[in-house]
Design a protein around this motif. Structure first.
Motif, short mmCIF file in Angstrom:
data_model
loop_
_atom_site.label_atom_id
_atom_site.label_comp_id
_atom_site.label_asym_id
_atom_site.label_seq_id
_atom_site.Cartn_x
_atom_site.Cartn_y
_atom_site.Cartn_z
N SER A 96 31.07 51.64 57.33
CA SER A 96 30.82 52.23 58.65
C SER A 96 31.75 51.67 59.73
O SER A 96 32.00 52.33 60.74
CB SER A 96 29.37 52.00 59.07
N CYS A 97 32.29 50.48 59.49
CA CYS A 97 33.13 49.82 60.50
C CYS A 97 34.52 50.46 60.62
O CYS A 97 35.09 50.52 61.71
CB CYS A 97 33.27 48.34 60.18
N CYS A 98 35.07 50.92 59.48
CA CYS A 98 36.44 51.46 59.49
C CYS A 98 36.54 52.83 58.82
O CYS A 98 37.63 53.40 58.75
CB CYS A 98 37.40 50.48 58.81
N SER A 99 35.42 53.35 58.32
CA SER A 99 35.34 54.66 57.65
C SER A 99 36.15 54.72 56.35
O SER A 99 36.48 55.81 55.88
CB SER A 99 35.82 55.78 58.59
N LYS A 100 36.46 53.57 55.77
CA LYS A 100 37.18 53.56 54.50
C LYS A 100 36.21 53.58 53.33
O LYS A 100 35.11 53.05 53.41
CB LYS A 100 38.05 52.29 54.40
N TRP A 101 36.65 54.24 52.24
CA TRP A 101 35.90 54.21 50.99
C TRP A 101 36.55 53.15 50.10
O TRP A 101 37.72 53.25 49.76
CB TRP A 101 35.94 55.57 50.30
N ILE A 102 35.77 52.14 49.72
CA ILE A 102 36.24 51.04 48.89
C ILE A 102 35.68 51.22 47.48
O ILE A 102 34.48 51.42 47.32
CB ILE A 102 35.79 49.67 49.45
N CYS A 103 36.54 51.17 46.48
CA CYS A 103 36.03 51.33 45.11
C CYS A 103 35.07 50.19 44.78
O CYS A 103 35.15 49.10 45.35
CB CYS A 103 37.18 51.39 44.11
N ASP A 104 34.14 50.46 43.85
CA ASP A 104 33.13 49.45 43.53
C ASP A 104 33.76 48.19 42.95
O ASP A 104 33.25 47.08 43.14
CB ASP A 104 32.06 50.02 42.57
N GLY A 105 34.92 48.34 42.26
CA GLY A 105 35.58 47.17 41.72
C GLY A 105 36.02 46.19 42.80
O GLY A 105 35.76 44.99 42.71
N CYS A 106 36.65 46.71 43.84
CA CYS A 106 37.12 45.86 44.93
C CYS A 106 35.95 45.33 45.76
O CYS A 106 35.98 44.19 46.25
CB CYS A 106 38.10 46.63 45.83
N PHE A 107 34.91 46.16 45.92
CA PHE A 107 33.76 45.73 46.72
C PHE A 107 33.04 44.57 46.05
O PHE A 107 32.72 43.57 46.70
CB PHE A 107 32.81 46.91 46.93
N VAL A 108 32.78 44.70 44.75
CA VAL A 108 32.08 43.63 44.02
C VAL A 108 32.95 42.38 43.92
O VAL A 108 32.45 41.25 44.07
CB VAL A 108 31.66 44.12 42.61
N ALA A 109 34.25 42.57 43.72
CA ALA A 109 35.15 41.41 43.65
C ALA A 109 35.14 40.64 44.97
O ALA A 109 35.15 39.40 44.98
CB ALA A 109 36.58 41.88 43.33
N ASN A 110 35.06 41.38 46.08
CA ASN A 110 35.00 40.73 47.39
C ASN A 110 33.68 39.98 47.56
O ASN A 110 33.66 38.85 48.09
CB ASN A 110 35.14 41.79 48.49
N GLN A 111 32.59 40.57 47.08
CA GLN A 111 31.29 39.90 47.15
C GLN A 111 31.31 38.59 46.37
O GLN A 111 30.83 37.56 46.86
CB GLN A 111 30.20 40.82 46.59
N LYS A 112 31.86 38.64 45.17
CA LYS A 112 31.91 37.45 44.33
C LYS A 112 32.77 36.36 44.98
O LYS A 112 32.42 35.17 44.94
CB LYS A 112 32.47 37.80 42.95
N ARG A 113 33.89 36.76 45.55
CA ARG A 113 34.76 35.79 46.21
C ARG A 113 34.05 35.12 47.39
O ARG A 113 34.14 33.90 47.58
CB ARG A 113 36.03 36.49 46.70
N GLU A 114 33.31 35.93 48.16
CA GLU A 114 32.58 35.38 49.31
C GLU A 114 31.49 34.40 48.86
O GLU A 114 31.25 33.38 49.52
CB GLU A 114 31.98 36.51 50.15
N LEU A 115 30.84 34.72 47.74
CA LEU A 115 29.82 33.81 47.21
C LEU A 115 30.44 32.49 46.77
O LEU A 115 29.90 31.41 47.01
CB LEU A 115 29.08 34.47 46.04
N GLU A 116 31.59 32.61 46.10
CA GLU A 116 32.28 31.39 45.63
C GLU A 116 32.73 30.52 46.80
O GLU A 116 32.70 29.30 46.73
CB GLU A 116 33.48 31.78 44.77
N GLU A 117 33.15 31.19 47.89
CA GLU A 117 33.62 30.45 49.07
C GLU A 117 32.47 30.09 50.02
O GLU A 117 32.69 29.51 51.07
CB GLU A 117 34.67 31.28 49.81
N LYS A 118 31.25 30.51 49.61
CA LYS A 118 30.04 30.23 50.38
C LYS A 118 30.14 30.73 51.83
O LYS A 118 29.82 30.03 52.79
CB LYS A 118 29.73 28.72 50.37
N LYS A 119 30.62 31.99 51.92
CA LYS A 119 30.72 32.61 53.24
C LYS A 119 29.31 32.90 53.75
O LYS A 119 28.46 33.42 53.02
CB LYS A 119 31.49 33.93 53.13
#
Length: 310
Positions: A96-119
């Motif tokens: 909703s912030c930028c109206s971009k469609w992100i594939c599930d692969g990139c979205f989940v990879a970003n989630q995992k990276r944030e968890l690892e970095e303890k964002k």
């Protein structure tokens, strides 16, 4: 495709015969590529003579454009991995912030990276804006995009009004989104005009929007055009539409081509080529990251179901 008409005389006005010189610039006919004029007045005077040929050529040009294979579907590519987005909308996440469609692969990879970095704050994989945590925040983000005339956000607002049965407002937002180039808005408008919701029923206008969506690579629009041609028994045109949609990875079109092949309406060579192109289009949307996302969501679903049973 070569025209069946005469090639236009680029250097002469079709009405008065004046030649193109430094102070006289020729302009093309508004609808066809056959003739040129030195002025609007000459174009108006020549219309009675040129009208019928112009209409035929304009229709021919429209068909050339309609039956040209798009390079990709209207879904486009994921803006992060640059691989084609799947036609399955559940394989991508709208931001909703930028109206971009992100594939599930990139979205989940970003989630995992944030968890690892303890964002502490999850962020959009594309624009890095903090992800909304409530629907109120989602709607606020979308309205900010609407204020900037973002066609995707405008379409989302149109759908919201449609669900609320405020069809006139929905048409207003869909029309604005379509004017700004949103392909899905054209597709949605086609059915609103056919059903007469929020507007006077207008099949011709609905067909215009469906054709615009198909030209821009919308496989469902193309599929519906094929069905329409099939109902009119114009099977050669229906087959062309199904092949173009199948080449974009549309499963329903491949199924229809199988039926048409069984009935002898599609050649063996064309059917085989469509099967290969369809598989290539589907394969192009796959990646190890996207496979990992599918496994991640499947495991989440299994845990939820296991928890509910316990």
């Amino acid at each position: 495709m070569a025209s069946t008409y005469e090639t236009k005389a680029d250097m002469f006005c079709a009405s008065c015969g004046k030649s193109e010189v430094d102070n006289i610039k020729m302009m093309d006919c508004d609808a066809c590529d056959l003739v040129r004029y030195c002025s609007d007045e000459c174009q108006q005077e020549h219309r009675p003579q040129h009208g019928e040929i112009c209409k035929e050529r304009a229709a021919e040009l429209r068909d050339e454009k309609l039956f040209r294979q798009p390079e990709s579907s209207h879904r486009g590519d994921c803006p992060i991995c640059f691989l084609p987005l799947s036609l399955d909308i559940h394989r991508a996440i709208s931001q909703s912030c930028c109206s971009k469609w992100i594939c599930d692969g990139c979205f989940v990879a970003n989630q995992k990276r944030e968890l690892e970095e303890k964002k502490l704050q999850a962020a959009c994989p594309f624009c890095r804006h903090p992800l909304p945590t409530t629907m109120e925040e989602v709607n606020k983000n979308k309205m900010k995009r609407v204020e900037k005339n973002d066609p995707v956000a405008l379409r989302h607002v149109a759908k919201k009004h449609c669900k609320e049965k405020d069809y006139e407002r929905a048409i207003e937002y869909w029309t604005k989104a379509a004017d700004l180039g949103d392909v899905e808005a054209h597709f949605d408008l086609a059915f609103m005009y056919w059903k007469g919701k929020g507007v006077e029923k207008d099949e011709k206008r609905g067909l215009y929007h469906l054709v615009e969506a198909a030209i821009a690579g919308h496989p469902d629009a193309r599929y519906n055009l094929a069905l329409k041609e099939g109902r009119s028994e114009r099977f050669d045109r229906a087959v062309k539409h199904f092949i173009i949609a199948a080449n974009l990875g549309h499963g329903g079109s491949i199924q229809m081509l199988k039926e048409f092949y069984a009935e002898g309406l599609v050649s063996k060579e064309d059917f085989a080529a469509a099967l290969r192109a369809h598989q290539a289009a589907v394969d192009a949307t796959k990646s190890p990251q996207r496979d990992a996302a599918s496994e991640f969501y499947a495991a989440q679903k299994e845990r939820r179901e296991g928890g509910s049973q316990g």
